[in-house]
Motif scaffolding. Sequence first.
Motif, PDB file in Angstrom:
ATOM      1  N   GLN A  46     -21.074  34.919  28.472  1.00  0.00           N
ATOM      2  CA  GLN A  46     -20.227  33.948  27.791  1.00  0.00           C
ATOM      3  C   GLN A  46     -20.809  33.582  26.429  1.00  0.00           C
ATOM      4  O   GLN A  46     -22.009  33.354  26.309  1.00  0.00           O
ATOM      5  N   VAL A  47     -19.965  33.601  25.402  1.00  0.00           N
ATOM      6  CA  VAL A  47     -20.391  33.287  24.039  1.00  0.00           C
ATOM      7  C   VAL A  47     -19.360  32.366  23.408  1.00  0.00           C
ATOM      8  O   VAL A  47     -18.157  32.622  23.489  1.00  0.00           O
TER       9      VAL A  47
ATOM     10  N   SER B 130     -16.536  38.097  15.826  1.00  0.00           N
ATOM     11  CA  SER B 130     -16.409  36.733  16.341  1.00  0.00           C
ATOM     12  C   SER B 130     -17.417  36.459  17.453  1.00  0.00           C
ATOM     13  O   SER B 130     -17.711  35.300  17.744  1.00  0.00           O
ATOM     14  N   CYS B 131     -17.948  37.511  18.080  1.00  0.00           N
ATOM     15  CA  CYS B 131     -18.923  37.328  19.154  1.00  0.00           C
ATOM     16  C   CYS B 131     -20.278  37.898  18.762  1.00  0.00           C
ATOM     17  O   CYS B 131     -21.254  37.203  18.670  1.00  0.00           O
ATOM     18  N   GLU B 132     -20.335  39.184  18.510  1.00  0.00           N
ATOM     19  CA  GLU B 132     -21.556  39.833  18.077  1.00  0.00           C
ATOM     20  C   GLU B 132     -21.193  40.781  16.938  1.00  0.00           C
ATOM     21  O   GLU B 132     -20.248  41.546  17.044  1.00  0.00           O
TER      22      GLU B 132
ATOM     23  N   ASN C  10     -11.075  35.248  24.232  1.00  0.00           N
ATOM     24  CA  ASN C  10     -11.013  36.703  24.301  1.00  0.00           C
ATOM     25  C   ASN C  10     -11.887  37.207  25.441  1.00  0.00           C
ATOM     26  O   ASN C  10     -12.840  36.541  25.840  1.00  0.00           O
TER      27      ASN C  10
ATOM     28  N   PRO D  41     -11.465  40.686  21.316  1.00  0.00           N
ATOM     29  CA  PRO D  41     -11.946  39.687  20.358  1.00  0.00           C
ATOM     30  C   PRO D  41     -11.737  40.150  18.922  1.00  0.00           C
ATOM     31  O   PRO D  41     -11.639  41.350  18.645  1.00  0.00           O
TER      32      PRO D  41
ATOM     33  N   ASN E 198     -15.737  33.828  24.112  1.00  0.00           N
ATOM     34  CA  ASN E 198     -15.750  35.119  24.798  1.00  0.00           C
ATOM     35  C   ASN E 198     -15.920  34.893  26.290  1.00  0.00           C
ATOM     36  O   ASN E 198     -16.844  34.213  26.727  1.00  0.00           O
TER      37      ASN E 198
ATOM     38  N   THR F 167     -18.571  30.547  19.669  1.00  0.00           N
ATOM     39  CA  THR F 167     -18.949  30.449  18.267  1.00  0.00           C
ATOM     40  C   THR F 167     -17.876  29.685  17.506  1.00  0.00           C
ATOM     41  O   THR F 167     -16.715  29.651  17.919  1.00  0.00           O
TER      42      THR F 167
ATOM     43  N   TYR G 113     -14.192  30.219  18.859  1.00  0.00           N
ATOM     44  CA  TYR G 113     -13.964  31.499  19.532  1.00  0.00           C
ATOM     45  C   TYR G 113     -14.760  31.513  20.833  1.00  0.00           C
ATOM     46  O   TYR G 113     -15.962  31.248  20.846  1.00  0.00           O
TER      47      TYR G 113
END
Length: 298
Positions: free
Chosen positions: A250-251, A214-216, A243, A210, A262, A253, A260
């Motif tokens: 699962q995320v 973009s996720c955390e 990604n 990722p 995840n 955003t 994005y």
Amino acid sequence: MDFLTSVNSVFMRITGFIMSAVLFVFLPIHTKTTFEPADGKAVTAQFAVVSDLHMKTFAFGRFVRLARAMKDMGKAEHKENALVLLGDNTDLGWYSDYFMLYSILSMYNKAEKTLVAMGNHDLNWNNIGLEAKASIGLSNYFLRSYNNTANDKPYYQTKIKGYTFIILGDEKPMPDTTATISQAQLNWLNQALKASAVGGKPVFVFLHQPLEHSCEPSLIGVGAQSEAIRAIVEKYKNVFMFNGHLHTKQVVTSIGGVTYVNVPSLLSSGTPGIGYQVEVYANKVLLRTRNFIKGEWI
């Protein structure tokens, strides 16, 4: 040349026999009912995205779980237009790992097309002495054998049902898990998106690691080229970037107009089976999480 017969090896034949026996014992004979799109009359394309299979020779539990997931996808009321493997498809990037992956897909995958992104494990990140071109060549040999498509680089694009699918890929083994994305690949990505964005159709981009943040915020993914990639994809509208790599939940955003996504590890011991069923409509893209091993929507 068929991937399964390219090496006349007693080891491969014995492994194939053992795998067949394991699948016969542990896979259920009966199947559940098929699953359908949210709107079967209006859907224009649908595809599955899974990540981090980590197929490893003699890790037969993973083969059984992958076979179950493939059987579930094969029961879709509308045939999958594509299956996307989002990297770390193998654990060590060895021929025998690809052999097992190829065997399962050959038996159970019914998607019209299979797209393969490379992850750090596929690039032999734990065997730095091996040249990158050897690992990339083996991954592409697997893809050529399975899809009858040729790529000499870890990045490429294709059209499916009129929509553009862009695969990005690491180009150099590293002692850590970050990715090396060359300037040539960045230039290619920009041109591919520029050409695909005409008309406003959604474009689907896939990269194993990722983009950072973009996720955390605390997690690091691509590494040095993260911001360069972000600057390119966020110039265009209706870009969906998938990604894996993190093995987390699962995320989804939205940053800078880009969605994005995840994708968790399909075969992890913690929450196995989770991937995305993506449905494309005239005015929206529907992201549906599914446990493909259990055959259940999440």
